[in-house]
Each structure stands twice: as C-alpha cells, then as structure tokens.
Design an enzyme around this catalytic site. Structure first.
Site, PDB file in Angstrom:
ATOM      1  CD  GLU A  36      -2.566   1.498   2.542  1.00  0.00           C
ATOM      2  OE1 GLU A  36      -2.235   0.880   3.565  1.00  0.00           O
ATOM      3  OE2 GLU A  36      -3.487   2.345   2.510  1.00  0.00           O
ATOM      4  NE  ARG A 266       4.763  -7.751  10.489  1.00  0.00           N
ATOM      5  CZ  ARG A 266       3.832  -6.952   9.943  1.00  0.00           C
ATOM      6  NH1 ARG A 266       2.567  -7.190  10.140  1.00  0.00           N
ATOM      7  NH2 ARG A 266       4.192  -5.927   9.216  1.00  0.00           N
ATOM      8  CE  LYS A 276       3.678   0.160   4.859  1.00  0.00           C
ATOM      9  NZ  LYS A 276       2.563   0.236   3.894  1.00  0.00           N
TER      10      LYS A 276
END
Length: 559
Positions: A36, A266, A276
């Site tokens: 994204e 992850r 982020k």
RNA sequence: UGGGGUAUAGCCAAGUUGGUAAGGCAGCGGGUUUUGAUCCCGUCAUUCCCAGGUUCGAGUCCUGGUACCCCAGCCA
C-alpha cells in the site's frame, strides 16, 4: 542477484511443488508484491519482496508489482515513487507495467453489481456506530441489519446513489451478505465498499466510493492471473473471505485464475522497528533525518547505510520462511552484509581520530609511493598507490605510553608495523599544557618494507600492525558512526513508547578524520573496508573537497 | 470469552510412509595471518512446550493440558 546460493526450501515452495506436480495453474507460478503506498518500504517488506520475486525467478514464473491503493486518504505519489525505486534497487523485476488496484475499480465495481444482483450483497444505511454494535463480539453473535433484506432493485439504486455522490461518507456502505453469526468476525457481513469523498492519487476524482481490501485483493489477484497469493499471518482469518469472494463470483464473472492465499510469518528484528506508523513518527518528530536516515530499517535507509541488495537477499535466505512468530537477531543482518562486503569491498585506510606521528629519521621532504592490494585475498582487484612521508596520522586509540603485551599496537619504546609500510619505533611523546598527547615521535627501519626486521636482537615479535595516512597527502573527511537506534530489544513493546528507548549514541560524527588520497574521489554509494575499522560507504552529503563516509557495520572484534 | 494459528539450542530454522535431531547466526577453544578482520579446524539439543498413551522404536501417531500470536476499522 546472481550470488544467491542454493535456494532454501520452505513450506510455500513445497506447496508450489505439489501444485506443479498435480498440474494446477497450467504449470505456472505467478506471484505479486502488493504494497500500500502509505509509507516507505522496510526490511520486513524485503522479506516479502525476496519471497515473491524469488519464487517467480526460481520457477520461471512471474511476479507483479501492484499498489494496493484503495484508501485515498493515506496514500500518495511520494510513496508510490519511493516504493518503485526501492523494489527496483533490490532487483525485483516485475512483469509488465506497475499495476494499481485502482486500475481495476471498474471491474471491481462490476463484481459488486453482480453480487448485488445475485443477492449476495446489500447496501446498509445503518450508522457506523449501529453497525459496530450489531456486529456482536467474540462470544455473542451479531444481529442482522434491518436493511439486510432490501430488494435487489433497491440495493442497485442505493449503490448507484453512493457512486453518484448523492450520499455522504458514513451514510451507507455495501456489505457482503454472509453470516452475522459466524465465529469468524470477518464473515459477519463485511463491508465491501465505503464512501470517501477524497481525491485519489491515481484515479483523481473519478470515484467517491472505494472498495475495501478484502474485496479488492482477491479480485485483483484473479484479474492478474496470480496463482499463489502470499501474505502475512494476520490475514489468515481473512482467507475464508478471500475464498468467499472468488467462489461467489464464480459463474458471475470470468477470471484468468483462481488464486489461493497462503500466509507466512512477518519478519521481526530485535532492536528495530517495523511498524510503518512508528517509523513515520520518528521521521515526523525529527528523531532521524528522514526515511532514508542510515539508522532507519527502511530499504532506503539500509541503502544509504551501505547495505547491498545481495546482502539483503542473503539475509532473507538465512531467515527462511515459516509460520511461527519469531524475532530475528539483528546480528544476522550484520553477518549478511559483512559477508558480502568482505568479499567485494576494496580495502582502504582512514584514520578516524588522528594523532600525528613524526618519523624523525625519514629523509627530509621525501615522498615514497607504497603499493598496496585493493583486496588482500583477491589479487584480481589490483593494487593502489599510497603516499608515505615523514609525518603520518595514526589513530589515537592505536597508541599508549604503557601497555601489556596484549595491546597489539604502538607503545612508547616499542615497535609496530605501519600497514603496507615500514616498522617504526616510538621514541617520544609530546603533550600540551593539559597533558594530552598531541604528537608521537618515532624512528623507522628502512629495511622492513615487505619483510620483517633482520637484526631483532631478541626483541620478540612485532606487537602488530596499525593503519595510517600521510599527513601531507591525507584527505580530510567526515565519518559518521552509527549504532543501533534503540536500546531496547523490542522497542515496539516498550510501555513508555518508542521514543523513550532511543539510543542517544546512535550517531557519532567524526569531523576530523583523514582518508588515504584514493578515497577523495570515491563515488557516492561506493563501499570500502577501512582496514581494522569496518565497512563504510560514501554518503550523498559528500562534497568534492570533503567526502562523507557512513559506517555500514564494524569488523568483528575478538579481544 | 468464540474462532483461527504457532511451539525443535541464546536467535532463525530443517526434519513430509514413525528408524534414532540438518544448516545458518551468536558463543566457546585452537591454527594461519603485514587487518585483534578474513580463512581453517574443533565445540555447541541423550533431546524436540508439558503429561500420559500406542509401538521393538515417537520431534513425527493418539489423548489431555500449558504458553504465546491473530481477529470485534466504513485500515491494509
């Protein structure tokens, strides 16, 4: 990335092997990396990039770069551009053009219409608060929306009104008609479309309704002919919805593939942030100089720090791919870059904290060019010239007035070799008014170039070898030493917040370093091993008369 | 609390018809060395979350526990 060794096997490769053996997907492997564009890529994304692009390469398939851009308020072209640059730099070669989920908005909208017509979706005009209340919780089933049984015509009309901008944000959403009592919260009539009257970085003002991730992703995958859709563990509970969308659309819309979603753990790194939001906080609050600050775990930060794409691929291979939550030791990342740079970085000498060493018996005014290999273990890299004169700089940490035999550097009255040069003996120290050593005097043995002293008079072995730079030829430079950004092994879990455990010593700037002449013309991003110190790269802040070097990682030290 | 996952060394991680615990990182010991680097050699799980059970034999199968992670955005 030609230097990846044997490709490690893992459960995803095993799934692909089985699929291939069973003849699924026409024997093709098509993956995608779907970021994204709402932030910069970091080391965690690198794992996904290496996985997806790596599989495509290993199976002679393809990997798409697709921006998952369905939330216009948080996304921007700045992020699109940085992500594209980072993926490219890492060596990800995507199939065809860069894709945007927003390029599929028309098709996705058609899918929504098909669902409505088939009675699988409805427009809910409850308030967000009512919807939340009616969703129930883990132990209590949800309650059907009062609008759940609207007629197809009414739903079509309402959805058209949504698209036409006749309704405001929050007034209506399109929901899938699944099961408000499902134990999987994601299946309690999830929202498919919401109203957002915001300008989209890629589609402009074309739309005022935007599809949700759960609706967009499976359709985008199917449109692109993706065979294996890989994502992280937190999407596991979304897989039934992913499958519902595709299965329910079967027969209603035709797609080139029926992709399957698989989840892997992850990447977490100790002493590092991979959120982020929190990374953005560090940038916004000025704790670092920007997204590409060399202390940042972003791809651009690692790049500026001196990491190579090959080292990051190597690191990802070392880490592996599995389904167990884990926290990788940052030492593994450092091992990966040391391994790469040890093999490929030319050697050089740079004195970080200069101390003048005057050679009293050096012929006045004489300058000698010494030859040194670019890499002691790789003759093919050639040699370089190093000027030697009667005054050189050595590191302050390489001289002591007194020391025991374990100190393998220069000690008053004893000898040491100047790397690639002569053996010198310290004869005197000169101090300033405060008693600080400002200069060391020595004599050199002219007969020790490339060989050990002959008449040793039983003085024992040389203590060691130290690096140096000719005082009259050295290039003044700036060296930036980096240490870990956080003092906590898990900054994200610190109660007091991530800024409370920032390492105050994460950056040390050495203004007075002196490098050997050849380093004065090094290109930005070129990498070197400063012998006995570590690996460094040329920062873009360098000026022609004053290079700036960033410490990538220090040499291992075992004493 | 309902659902979904995961547990193998300090950290990652192989182990896929049950056959006697890969590899990497880190550590430790030694050798080579004009980088206290590199390189080389050696060492590092009688045991696989725990407890029972099946079996000649279990990390792998069965039963029962425990711990941790994810899900109640009109984020992804």
């Amino acid at each position: 990335m030609s230097e990846r060794s044997e490709t490690p096997t893992h459960f995803i490769r095993q799934i692909i092997d089985r699929d291939l053996a069973e003849g699924k997907h026409d024997g093709k492997v098509v993956t995608r990396f779907p970021p994204e564009p709402n932030g910069y890529l970091h080391i965690g994304h690198a794992k996904s990039i290496c996985l997806n692009f790596g599989l495509a390469e290993q199976y002679a398939g393809a990997c798409n770069l697709r921006f998952d851009d369905t939330n216009p308020e948080k996304e921007s072209d700045e992020y699109v551009n940085s992500i594209r640059t980072d993926v490219e730099w890492l060596g990800g070669r995507w199939q065809g053009d860069v894709r945007f989920a927003s390029d599929y908005f028309e098709t996705i909208h058609d899918c929504a219409l098909a669902l409505i017509r088939a009675g699988h979706a409805y427009v809910d005009t409850q308030s967000p608060e009512q919807m939340a209340a009616n969703r129930g919780n883990f132990t209590t089933p949800g309650t059907d929306s009062p609008h759940r049984d609207r007629s197809v015509e009414e739903n079509l009309a309402l959805f058209a009104d949504m698209r036409a901008g006749k309704l405001d944000e929050g007034q209506a959403v399109l929901r899938a008609r699944i099961d408000m009592a499902s134990p999987n919260m994601n299946l309690r009539d999830p929202v498919l479309y919401r109203i957002r009257k915001a300008r989209h970085h890629h589609t402009g003002d074309t739309w005022c309704i935007y599809p949700m991730y759960d609706f967009t992703h499976p359709i985008s995958d199917a449109i692109e002919g993706i065979t294996h859709s890989l994502c992280t563990l937190e999407f596991e509970a979304h897989r039934p919805l992913y499958d519902w969308v595709l299965d329910t659309l079967t027969g209603l819309v035709d797609f080139p593939s029926r992709p399957r979603q698989y989840e892997f753990a992850r990447l977490n790194l100790n002493y590092t942030l991979t959120s982020k939001r929190k990374l953005k906080q560090l940038v916004d609050e000025g704790h670092v100089s920007g997204w590409d600050d060399p202390r940042m775990p972003t791809i651009s930060g690692l790049r500026r720090r001196g990491y190579t794409p090959a080292s990051i691929w190597r690191f990802c291979d070392m880490v592996g791919v599995a389904r167990a939550d884990s926290v990788v030791d940052v030492a593994m990342l450092e091992a990966a870059i040391r391994d790469d740079l040890n093999q490929h970085a030319p050697r050089a000498m740079c004195v970080l904290r200069p101390l003048k060493l005057v050679i009293e018996n050096w012929p006045a005014g004489q300058v000698e060019q010494l030859e040194a290999p670019q890499h002691p273990q790789n003759e093919a890299m050639g040699t370089r010239q190093i000027p030697m004169s009667g005054e050189v700089f050595i590191d302050r940490e390489d001289f002591l007035e007194e020391a025991n035999k374990k100190f393998k550097r220069l000690v008053l009255g004893d000898r040491v070799r100047l790397r690639y040069g002569y053996v010198v003996r310290a004869t005197d120290v000169i101090k300033d008014a405060q008693g600080e050593i400002v200069e060391v005097r020595c004599t050199y043995d002219p007969d020790t170039l490339g060989k050990n002293p002959e008449n040793d008079e039983g003085q024992g072995k040389l203590r060691g070898v130290i690096h140096w730079v000719s005082a009259t030829h050295g290039v003044p430079c700036e060296v930036r030493l980096y240490d870990r950004l956080f003092t906590s092994p898990s900054p994200e879990r610190e109660e007091a917040g991530v800024t409370a455990c920032l390492n105050p010593a994460s950056l040390t700037v050495l203004e007075g370093a002196v490098a050997e002449p050849a380093l004065g013309v090094a290109a930005v991003e070129s990498r070197f091993q400063f012998e006995r110190e570590g690996y460094f790269c040329v920062d873009r802040d360098s000026r022609p008369d004053r290079p700036v070097f960033n410490l990538t990682v220090g040499l291992r030290e075992s004493f």
